[in-house]
Design an enzyme around this catalytic site. Sequence first.
Site, PDB file in Angstrom:
ATOM      1  N   LYS A   1      -5.834   3.382   3.430  1.00  0.00           N
ATOM      2  CA  LYS A   1      -5.201   3.845   2.194  1.00  0.00           C
ATOM      3  C   LYS A   1      -4.598   5.210   2.477  1.00  0.00           C
ATOM      4  O   LYS A   1      -5.305   6.185   2.671  1.00  0.00           O
ATOM      5  CB  LYS A   1      -6.213   3.938   1.045  1.00  0.00           C
ATOM      6  CG  LYS A   1      -5.575   4.256  -0.295  1.00  0.00           C
ATOM      7  CD  LYS A   1      -6.621   4.342  -1.386  1.00  0.00           C
ATOM      8  CE  LYS A   1      -5.948   4.456  -2.757  1.00  0.00           C
ATOM      9  NZ  LYS A   1      -5.055   5.622  -2.874  1.00  0.00           N
TER      10      LYS A   1
ATOM     11  N   PHE B   1       4.350  -1.495   4.127  1.00  0.00           N
ATOM     12  CA  PHE B   1       3.270  -2.480   4.091  1.00  0.00           C
ATOM     13  C   PHE B   1       3.621  -3.788   3.401  1.00  0.00           C
ATOM     14  O   PHE B   1       2.803  -4.700   3.358  1.00  0.00           O
ATOM     15  CB  PHE B   1       1.985  -1.898   3.483  1.00  0.00           C
ATOM     16  CG  PHE B   1       2.158  -1.062   2.252  1.00  0.00           C
ATOM     17  CD1 PHE B   1       2.551  -1.602   1.046  1.00  0.00           C
ATOM     18  CD2 PHE B   1       1.901   0.298   2.325  1.00  0.00           C
ATOM     19  CE1 PHE B   1       2.673  -0.815  -0.082  1.00  0.00           C
ATOM     20  CE2 PHE B   1       2.023   1.102   1.205  1.00  0.00           C
ATOM     21  CZ  PHE B   1       2.413   0.542  -0.008  1.00  0.00           C
TER      22      PHE B   1
ATOM     23  N   ARG C   1      -0.305  -4.994 -11.576  1.00  0.00           N
ATOM     24  CA  ARG C   1      -1.642  -4.770 -11.033  1.00  0.00           C
ATOM     25  C   ARG C   1      -2.301  -6.121 -10.782  1.00  0.00           C
ATOM     26  O   ARG C   1      -2.307  -6.987 -11.658  1.00  0.00           O
ATOM     27  CB  ARG C   1      -2.481  -3.933 -12.003  1.00  0.00           C
ATOM     28  CG  ARG C   1      -3.724  -3.321 -11.357  1.00  0.00           C
ATOM     29  CD  ARG C   1      -4.356  -2.293 -12.272  1.00  0.00           C
ATOM     30  NE  ARG C   1      -3.476  -1.169 -12.537  1.00  0.00           N
ATOM     31  CZ  ARG C   1      -3.282  -0.148 -11.726  1.00  0.00           C
ATOM     32  NH1 ARG C   1      -3.891  -0.117 -10.548  1.00  0.00           N
ATOM     33  NH2 ARG C   1      -2.467   0.840 -12.051  1.00  0.00           N
TER      34      ARG C   1
ATOM     35  N   LYS D   1      -8.591  -1.586  -3.608  1.00  0.00           N
ATOM     36  CA  LYS D   1      -8.703  -0.280  -2.955  1.00  0.00           C
ATOM     37  C   LYS D   1     -10.167   0.127  -2.863  1.00  0.00           C
ATOM     38  O   LYS D   1     -10.971  -0.167  -3.753  1.00  0.00           O
ATOM     39  CB  LYS D   1      -7.889   0.780  -3.709  1.00  0.00           C
ATOM     40  CG  LYS D   1      -8.210   0.918  -5.183  1.00  0.00           C
ATOM     41  CD  LYS D   1      -7.251   1.894  -5.854  1.00  0.00           C
ATOM     42  CE  LYS D   1      -7.492   1.952  -7.372  1.00  0.00           C
ATOM     43  NZ  LYS D   1      -6.544   2.860  -8.051  1.00  0.00           N
TER      44      LYS D   1
END
Length: 361
Positions: free
Chosen positions: A105, A183, A257, A263
């Site tokens: 991250k 990514f 989302r 995460k």
Amino acid sequence: SSSKYKVKRTMDHYYCTCPAWRNQSAHPVSARTCKHLRSLLGDAYEEARLKLKNPNGPAATATKSTSKGRNGSIPSAKKKAPEVLLAVKWDEESTDPTGWWVSEKLDGVRTLWAPKGGEGREGAMLSRLGNPFMVPKDWMDKLPKDVTLDGELFGGRGEFQSTVGIVKTMGSKGWKNITFQIFDVPSMGNEPFEDRLQWLQENFSEGGKYHSKEFVVVDQTCAESKDHVFDMLKEVEAHGGEGLMLRKPGSKYEGRRSSTLLKIKTFFDAEAEVTGYVPGKGKHTGSTGALKCKMASGKTFAVGSGLSDKQRARPPKVGTIIVYRFQELTKDGVPRFPTFVGEAADKTVAKDAEVPASRKV
């Protein structure tokens, strides 16, 4: 009028304290103007400067005949925020990460490459709110013109604040330290994640069509187990990294989302509004000791850790949204041992972290 405003120049940036200049917050500092700057510098100079500083932006084409609002400000075009994939927090009890893709991250600025950037731009790197970053033109010339790319502008671990300053400044020398960490490929979103990842690796690796030192495909590792994920998390954090991302195998790209992207962090990040300052003591006498802040919940706290001497001398202005980091909340919902990370990029409203009951003491 009876009002008095101050004009300032810092290197090649011009500032004015008038409402017209300040109300152009949708544009970077280098691409703003007002009638006072035009009066001092001349219309021809301002047109040339704006075009140089933001060749693709709306401020670059503003002329004296442009329709203006009150106080002479140039209204910003209404932007449509890009639909990007957003993560949810990993619940280790409900999701087994085995077989999922794991990446670091990054502590950077989320960015979407749009070949057709809107507002007359042929291509632009956009923030989550749709505002263009001041990316060097040669970067955009090298990027593909037929796909969108999702990634982050990254200046290194722990360099979030400096990265924000660089990406908002056209022509900054700091761009040499920034990379576009890619990514995903949203325009190929109906294909499995593994196919999109393969496309990125083939096109941006050495010998690929779009290979360049500025562009990096984020490394992905297949998780072998939950313990494997925790081991990777410890290693990343030991080297100053922020955490990990988990990507569901075979997943599509969703512009919302989604539980296909998770995460993982030991520390929590949140945002707060600066409401004032605590005077410094000891070695910080005469400067800012801490920032008085208000959370989205309305609770208040102060954060001093993480502020550099330069930031203590010139702290974020009252009303600024900042990012802070903490490990746990008190029972009253106030962060314990908060650390200042930097000013939030593209945020106007604070957002609190979602903290489980186990992290409240």
